[in-house]
Design an enzyme around this catalytic site. Structure first.
Site, mmCIF file in Angstrom:
data_model
loop_
_atom_site.group_PDB
_atom_site.id
_atom_site.type_symbol
_atom_site.label_atom_id
_atom_site.label_comp_id
_atom_site.label_asym_id
_atom_site.label_seq_id
_atom_site.Cartn_x
_atom_site.Cartn_y
_atom_site.Cartn_z
ATOM 1 N N ASP A 1 -56.036 56.240 55.477
ATOM 2 C CA ASP A 1 -55.253 55.417 56.057
ATOM 3 C C ASP A 1 -54.209 54.348 55.043
ATOM 4 O O ASP A 1 -54.667 53.748 54.389
ATOM 5 C CB ASP A 1 -56.011 54.185 56.830
ATOM 6 C CG ASP A 1 -55.458 53.446 57.848
ATOM 7 O OD1 ASP A 1 -54.360 53.511 57.996
ATOM 8 O OD2 ASP A 1 -56.107 52.646 58.609
ATOM 9 N N CYS B 1 -48.915 54.394 61.259
ATOM 10 C CA CYS B 1 -50.386 54.814 61.795
ATOM 11 C C CYS B 1 -50.386 55.709 63.161
ATOM 12 O O CYS B 1 -50.592 56.931 63.008
ATOM 13 C CB CYS B 1 -51.102 53.840 61.589
ATOM 14 S SG CYS B 1 -52.849 54.298 61.621
ATOM 15 N N ASP C 1 -52.039 59.308 56.862
ATOM 16 C CA ASP C 1 -51.279 59.220 57.906
ATOM 17 C C ASP C 1 -50.187 58.519 57.543
ATOM 18 O O ASP C 1 -48.959 59.309 58.179
ATOM 19 C CB ASP C 1 -51.860 58.226 59.119
ATOM 20 C CG ASP C 1 -52.343 56.850 58.462
ATOM 21 O OD1 ASP C 1 -51.966 56.615 57.076
ATOM 22 O OD2 ASP C 1 -52.677 56.119 59.190
ATOM 23 N N ASN C 2 -49.635 58.067 56.495
ATOM 24 C CA ASN C 2 -48.617 57.478 56.019
ATOM 25 C C ASN C 2 -48.475 56.845 54.580
ATOM 26 O O ASN C 2 -49.578 56.875 54.217
ATOM 27 C CB ASN C 2 -47.830 56.440 57.097
ATOM 28 C CG ASN C 2 -48.928 55.123 57.310
ATOM 29 O OD1 ASN C 2 -49.432 55.110 58.605
ATOM 30 N ND2 ASN C 2 -48.928 54.357 56.315
#
Length: 469
Positions: free
Chosen positions: A38, A76, A261-262
């Site tokens: 995350d 996200c 995710d990012n």
């Protein structure tokens, strides 16, 4: 912790059915373990960053480590929706964050990995962070260690996942672990307490690796030290689940995918379509595939097609925007994969800033569809020690980029990555780049037309095209 206690959060029971066999070398069990970190940038030892991540580095040494892996959006919920659907965020409807007042969700009829695999007889479980919706589109057989604010107990996540695998009645499984690390927490990325089974790894702020998009300030260095500590905890958790998987005896039939995710939760990265926002770790380990370092340009829209290719489950009616990465495993690259696309609409609901981009090995082109607006800063980034220190003085640069340039962007940005890897000098108006600009404009326009981008003139009803691509 008792494994049965962890499993109390399970909801629903899937009817047992046989998975569709893979076309080549069919197997009765082709499992998938999907590990999603995350807000992690390209920050691992195996990617050349001097931090301690031995277990993920080992996984990279056993599988295929992609050096040119890119998220399709740096936010996200939209990114997790891309991973689960194989569609860009402007296609699947997850335009921004899902939780609280933001309330974004998939369009009706969009199919996801848990839905497709459960229908094929797979045991499906989500462990940890969800952050996508609606719930009906993500019909996991079990949701374990339910998402709650700041869950950082990586041992609990590993135990829950292994318990579900052991109880899956010898069915093939899809288990997704949504980590909270290294997302920001209310205090120090969750580093303010000891976590079971995790030896703390401290970093000296004076010695941390400083990404090029951040200024060299004491507050930034201290912030990075906490972020790196959270990454080392994540690494310990990945090691725990891999050990647990091996103990179940099912590792030999399990595809393991690790990705983020990012980009890292710092200004210049998260929510941006610049390299630090999109260029992320991707490691895929498949039984029988040789270890490799692969430089093909790949995207998170390729993840869902990869999972279906491995499992042999039929694809949905809606055509994927990506293609399977299975043929690339154990290989060094693929010259045909020479570009990736990205699409951003919102982060938080009050942070409207639609962007589209195409990136090749040599150039990056970004189209800012609402360029008269100031660029919005994500809430967790805005409240961070780093941004507070930077924004206190407008003269402080984000690396080499001025704050003014960061906050007020032109309609088009074009960067020559061979000369300007930090994407600082916009050459969109330079006559010598006119040919490159025309080519990338055309490539981006073709992608937007093919994916029925509702921000494209004439595409006012994108959902009417679902199933007809």
């Amino acid at each position: 912790m008792d494994r049965r206690t962890v499993l109390k959060g399970a909801v629903g029971v899937a009817a047992a059915a046989s998975a569709v066999p893979l076309r080549a070398a069919p197997s009765p069990k082709r499992n998938v373990l999907l590990l999603i970190s995350d807000d992690q940038g390209l920050d691992l030892g195996c990617y050349g960053v001097p931090i301690r991540t031995p277990r993920i580095d080992r996984l990279a040494g056993e599988g295929t480590r992609f050096t040119q892996g890119f998220a399709a959006v740096s936010s996200c919920s939209p990114s997790r929706a891309v991973i689960n659907t194989g569609l860009f965020t402007h296609q699947n409807g997850m335009y921004g964050l899902q939780h609280d007042v933001h309330h974004q969700s998939l369009l009706d009829g969009i199919e996801t990995l848990p839905a497709m695999l459960r229908r094929a007889g797979y045991a499906t479980a989500l462990v940890g962070k969800k952050h996508v919706g609606p719930d009906a589109a993500f019909p996991y057989e079990a949701e374990l260690v339910p998402e709650r604010s700041g869950i950082r107990d990586v041992r609990e996540l590993a135990i829950a996942a292994a318990s579900f695998i052991r109880s899956s009645d010898d069915r093939p499984f899809l288990v997704t672990i949504g980590y909270s690390d290294p997302h920001r927490a209310a205090t120090d990325y969750g580093n303010d307490r000891a976590w079971p089974g995790v030896p703390p790894v401290r970093y000296d702020p004076r010695k941390v690796a400083l990404p090029s998009h951040l200024p060299d300030l004491p507050a930034v260095r201290a912030d990075l030290a906490e972020y790196y500590e959270s990454l080392s905890r994540l690494d310990a958790g990945v090691g725990m689940i891999l050990d647990e998987l091996a103990a179940t005896g099912r590792a030999k039939d399990t595809l393991v995918i690790f990705l983020s995710d990012n980009g890292r939760p710092f200004p210049g990265a998260k929510t941006n379509l610049y390299d630090p926002g999109l260029h992320l770790p991707l490691i895929i380990c498949a039984p029988g595939a040789a270890a490799a370092v692969n430089d093909a340009m790949v995207s998170w829209v390729d993840i869902a097609p990869t999972v279906l290719d491995w499992t042999g489950v039929a694809p949905p009616a809606t055509k994927f925007s990506g293609t399977s990465l299975m043929p690339l495993l154990g290989r060094r690259g693929d010259p045909a994969r020479d570009a990736v696309f990205a699409s951003h609409d919102f982060h938080e609901i009050n942070q409207y800033y639609p962007m589209r981009s195409v990136r090749t090995r040599t150039h990056s082109y970004i189209l800012n569809l609402a360029h008269p607006l100031d660029y919005p800063i994500a809430g967790d980034v805005a409240g961070s020690p780093s941004w507070q220190a930077i924004s206190a003085d407008p003269a402080i640069r984000l690396g080499k980029r001025t704050q003014a340039a960061y906050l007020r962007r032109p309609a088009e940005e074009l960067y020559d990555l061979t000369r300007d890897p930090d994407e600082l000098v916009n050459v969109a108006a330079d006559p010598s780049y006119a040919g490159v600009l025309r080519t990338l404009r055309a490539r981006l326009q073709a992608m937007r037309a093919a994916t029925h981008d509702p921000w494209l003139a004439g595409q006012t009803d994108p959902y009417s095209h679902v199933g007809g691509n």
